[in-house]
Design an enzyme around this catalytic site. Structure first.
Site, PDB file in Angstrom:
ATOM      1  N   CYS A 167      36.319 -24.358 -20.856  1.00 23.20           N
ATOM      2  CA  CYS A 167      36.877 -25.451 -20.054  1.00 23.20           C
ATOM      3  C   CYS A 167      38.380 -25.280 -20.018  1.00 23.20           C
ATOM      4  O   CYS A 167      39.036 -25.317 -21.069  1.00 23.20           O
ATOM      5  CB  CYS A 167      36.497 -26.794 -20.674  1.00 23.20           C
ATOM      6  SG  CYS A 167      37.201 -28.240 -19.847  1.00 23.20           S
TER       7      CYS A 167
ATOM      8  N   CYS B  84      39.479 -23.425 -13.022  1.00 20.12           N
ATOM      9  CA  CYS B  84      38.503 -24.347 -13.614  1.00 20.12           C
ATOM     10  C   CYS B  84      37.182 -23.605 -13.643  1.00 20.12           C
ATOM     11  O   CYS B  84      36.780 -23.009 -12.630  1.00 20.12           O
ATOM     12  CB  CYS B  84      38.387 -25.626 -12.786  1.00 20.12           C
ATOM     13  SG  CYS B  84      37.033 -26.719 -13.287  1.00 20.12           S
TER      14      CYS B  84
END
Length: 261
Positions: free
Chosen positions: A70, A177
């Site tokens: 992440c 991302c």
């Protein structure tokens, strides 16, 4: 060998699939936080609290290494996570692939969540690895959440919005991302100009998977016999891969080669 991955949502699927291809014989633990999605709009303090809770759930299964798959958690929470878990549990963060993108020169766009875009962490990477290269940071509000929920209309709208704000002369897009890697080809199609050279996408899944193996002294063994387990934790609760994960090739691949046990 047991390798854990954590994320706010199903953006951990590309890295998990990369790990599975490198080590078919490794047990996997996937831990994410549907109760707290999305993390991008949260404060850094709140992100850190959620990230540590998701990591705690994974750590309870005693993995050899934990991949923080992440970018948002890596940007805001890695020091706190390393202080909490290391040295007993090595922590591998996910860094936007700015260095390899900048090495090819050209105009680089970095697509990322609002929490990552403009952050001191990302700006530091740009200063360190992209000096002298034209870099445009493109915030993509709503895209990570849309990908997580497999909301086709919302994905298309978010990609179209970000593409409209991406300069026409970019030669590479950094997927800042991990969720975005699940729709990478759709991003490429939205940004690619008909009269331009093929656009290069830079994700992080493969590099992160390889780094996790190096950290624990393991070699890639793609031909190893696969007889492994897949544990799924949703905000700490044991579950199976949700239907939204199975809308993506990476999720279907993981289910096919490692049934949840």
């Amino acid at each position: 060998m047991k390798i854990a991955l954590m994320d706010s949502g199903i953006g951990l699927l590309p890295a998990a699939a990369a790990v599975r291809r490198l080590r078919p014989d490794a047990d996997l633990v996937l831990s994410w936080d549907p109760d707290g999605m999305p993390w991008g709009p949260r404060t850094p303090e709140d992100i850190t609290q959620r990230a540590i809770a998701v990591a705690e759930a994974a750590a309870a299964h005693e993995p050899d290494v934990l991949i923080v798959a992440c970018n948002t958690a890596s940007v805001h929470s890695l020091p706190q996570m390393r202080a909490r878990f290391e040295p007993d549990l090595p922590i591998i963060g996910t860094v936007p692939a700015i260095k390899p993108a900048a090495a090819a020169s050209g105009h680089v766009a970095i697509w990322a969540t609002p929490a990552t875009t403009g952050s001191a962490y990302q700006r530091g990477l740009i200063d360190q690895f992209a000096a002298g290269v034209t870099v445009t940071e493109v915030a993509c509000p709503g895209l990570a959440d849309a990908v997580h929920h497999a909301d086709e209309a919302a994905v298309e709208a978010a990609i179209a919005s970000a593409a409209a704000r991406t300069p026409k002369d970019v030669t590479a897009v950094v997927l800042g991302c991990t969720n975005y890697e699940l729709v990478g080809e759709r991003i490429r199609a939205a940004v690619q100009r008909p009269d331009a050279q093929p656009l290069v996408l830079h994700g992080s899944a493969g590099a992160v998977a390889a780094q996790a193996l190096r950290r624990i002294g393991a070699e890639p063994t793609p031909d190893a016999l696969a007889d492994t387990t897949l544990t799924v934790l949703l905000s700490g609760r044991e579950a199976t891969l949700p239907d939204t994960a199975l809308t993506y090739a990476e999720g279907r691949f993981l289910r096919a080669v490692s049934p949840v046990r």
